[in-house]
Design a protein around this motif. Structure first.
Motif, PDB file in Angstrom:
ATOM      1  N   MET A   1      70.664   6.558  -4.601  1.00 41.71           N
ATOM      2  CA  MET A   1      71.477   6.415  -6.070  1.00 41.71           C
ATOM      3  C   MET A   1      69.607   5.262  -6.612  1.00 41.71           C
ATOM      4  N   LYS A   2      69.258   4.250  -6.259  1.00 40.06           N
ATOM      5  CA  LYS A   2      68.492   3.839  -7.320  1.00 40.06           C
ATOM      6  C   LYS A   2      66.836   4.509  -7.379  1.00 40.06           C
ATOM      7  N   ASN A   3      66.771   5.142  -5.686  1.00 46.37           N
ATOM      8  CA  ASN A   3      65.409   5.885  -6.040  1.00 46.37           C
ATOM      9  C   ASN A   3      65.873   7.303  -6.803  1.00 46.37           C
ATOM     10  N   GLN A   4      66.937   7.818  -7.270  1.00 46.53           N
ATOM     11  CA  GLN A   4      67.315   8.934  -8.186  1.00 46.53           C
ATOM     12  C   GLN A   4      66.331   8.074  -9.843  1.00 46.53           C
ATOM     13  N   GLU A   5      66.963   7.663  -9.908  1.00 48.86           N
ATOM     14  CA  GLU A   5      66.557   6.171 -10.851  1.00 48.86           C
ATOM     15  C   GLU A   5      65.160   6.256 -11.425  1.00 48.86           C
ATOM     16  N   GLU A   6      64.643   5.898 -10.213  1.00 52.47           N
ATOM     17  CA  GLU A   6      62.675   5.506 -10.135  1.00 52.47           C
ATOM     18  C   GLU A   6      62.435   6.524 -10.751  1.00 52.47           C
ATOM     19  N   ILE A   7      62.823   7.827  -9.972  1.00 55.23           N
ATOM     20  CA  ILE A   7      62.232   9.237 -10.203  1.00 55.23           C
ATOM     21  C   ILE A   7      62.350  10.005 -11.668  1.00 55.23           C
ATOM     22  N   GLU A   8      63.577   9.818 -12.220  1.00 53.50           N
ATOM     23  CA  GLU A   8      64.215   9.944 -14.023  1.00 53.50           C
ATOM     24  C   GLU A   8      62.577   9.341 -15.102  1.00 53.50           C
ATOM     25  N   ARG A   9      63.159   8.119 -14.184  1.00 50.23           N
ATOM     26  CA  ARG A   9      62.180   6.860 -14.788  1.00 50.23           C
ATOM     27  C   ARG A   9      60.495   6.793 -14.761  1.00 50.23           C
ATOM     28  N   GLN A  10      60.189   7.632 -13.602  1.00 53.52           N
ATOM     29  CA  GLN A  10      58.412   8.525 -14.203  1.00 53.52           C
ATOM     30  C   GLN A  10      58.396   9.688 -14.631  1.00 53.52           C
ATOM     31  N   ILE A  11      59.726  10.689 -14.895  1.00 58.64           N
ATOM     32  CA  ILE A  11      59.454  12.051 -15.267  1.00 58.64           C
ATOM     33  C   ILE A  11      58.922  11.256 -16.774  1.00 58.64           C
ATOM     34  N   ASP A  12      60.261  10.077 -17.209  1.00 60.82           N
ATOM     35  CA  ASP A  12      60.303  10.280 -18.474  1.00 60.82           C
ATOM     36  C   ASP A  12      59.219   9.615 -19.205  1.00 60.82           C
ATOM     37  N   GLU A  13      58.395   8.203 -18.204  1.00 64.98           N
ATOM     38  CA  GLU A  13      57.112   8.189 -18.736  1.00 64.98           C
ATOM     39  C   GLU A  13      55.708   9.529 -18.304  1.00 64.98           C
ATOM     40  N   THR A  14      55.901  10.596 -17.791  1.00 62.69           N
ATOM     41  CA  THR A  14      54.992  11.361 -18.211  1.00 62.69           C
ATOM     42  C   THR A  14      55.416  11.789 -19.926  1.00 62.69           C
ATOM     43  N   LEU A  15      56.207  12.914 -19.579  1.00 61.79           N
ATOM     44  CA  LEU A  15      56.506  13.442 -20.488  1.00 61.79           C
ATOM     45  C   LEU A  15      56.844  12.483 -21.620  1.00 61.79           C
ATOM     46  N   GLY A  16      56.255  11.068 -21.786  1.00 62.86           N
ATOM     47  CA  GLY A  16      55.709  10.260 -22.944  1.00 62.86           C
ATOM     48  C   GLY A  16      55.110  10.316 -23.907  1.00 62.86           C
ATOM     49  N   ALA A  17      54.340  10.069 -22.539  1.00 64.37           N
ATOM     50  CA  ALA A  17      51.942  10.260 -22.364  1.00 64.37           C
ATOM     51  C   ALA A  17      51.305  11.608 -23.019  1.00 64.37           C
ATOM     52  N   LEU A  18      52.824  12.376 -22.995  1.00 64.61           N
ATOM     53  CA  LEU A  18      52.442  14.126 -22.771  1.00 64.61           C
ATOM     54  C   LEU A  18      52.403  14.502 -24.272  1.00 64.61           C
ATOM     55  N   GLU A  19      53.153  13.380 -24.863  1.00 63.58           N
ATOM     56  CA  GLU A  19      53.843  13.537 -26.496  1.00 63.58           C
ATOM     57  C   GLU A  19      52.761  13.018 -27.259  1.00 63.58           C
ATOM     58  N   GLY A  20      51.824  12.530 -27.016  1.00 62.63           N
ATOM     59  CA  GLY A  20      50.574  11.595 -28.079  1.00 62.63           C
ATOM     60  C   GLY A  20      49.771  12.563 -27.945  1.00 62.63           C
ATOM     61  N   ILE A  21      49.117  13.730 -26.864  1.00 60.74           N
ATOM     62  CA  ILE A  21      47.928  14.050 -26.907  1.00 60.74           C
ATOM     63  C   ILE A  21      47.422  15.418 -27.728  1.00 60.74           C
ATOM     64  N   GLY A  22      46.840  14.956 -28.243  1.00 60.85           N
ATOM     65  CA  GLY A  22      46.352  15.738 -29.363  1.00 60.85           C
ATOM     66  C   GLY A  22      45.933  18.130 -28.440  1.00 60.85           C
ATOM     67  N   ARG A  23      45.696  18.767 -29.558  1.00 57.53           N
ATOM     68  CA  ARG A  23      44.488  19.759 -29.110  1.00 57.53           C
ATOM     69  C   ARG A  23      43.359  19.407 -29.023  1.00 57.53           C
ATOM     70  N   ALA A  24      42.900  20.155 -28.001  1.00 56.22           N
ATOM     71  CA  ALA A  24      41.704  19.994 -27.518  1.00 56.22           C
ATOM     72  C   ALA A  24      40.988  20.500 -28.011  1.00 56.22           C
ATOM     73  N   GLU A  25      39.633  20.338 -28.469  1.00 55.80           N
ATOM     74  CA  GLU A  25      38.589  21.008 -29.051  1.00 55.80           C
ATOM     75  C   GLU A  25      37.207  20.986 -28.905  1.00 55.80           C
TER      76      GLU A  25
END
Length: 101
Positions: free
Chosen positions: A1-25
């Protein structure tokens, strides 16, 4: 159970980091530099050869040369006479056994 929560937390962190990325120019004048490089590398023909008048004239010349060759050499009989072993031997002097002694 703890392992599953850790994986979901890492996924949320990764998706949160992608939200601030702008378009490449690209760098300034990228399009013009790319077009220039492509013209230098992939333009083996001079500009006058790309004109329709030149292309049609060249194709007409090729067709006329082909028609001339067909008219000149097309009427000749290109089939050879059938040849058997005796005519081959006679042609090359192989029917005389004593000629090589």
């Amino acid at each position: 159970m703890k392992n599953q929560e850790e994986i979901e937390r890492q996924i949320d962190e990764t998706l949160g980091a992608l939200e601030g990325i702008g378009r490449a120019e690209p760098r300034p004048f990228f399009q013009t530099r790319l077009e220039s490089r492509m013209q230098q590398r992939y333009a083996p023909l001079p500009k006058f050869m790309a004109r329709p008048a030149f292309v049609w004239s060249f194709l007409a010349l090729i067709v006329l040369i082909n028609v001339g060759v067909v008219l000149r050499y097309g009427g000749r009989n290109t089939q050879a006479e059938p040849q058997d072993a005796s005519s081959f031997a006679k042609e090359y002097g192989l029917n005389n056994f004593d000629s090589n002694i």
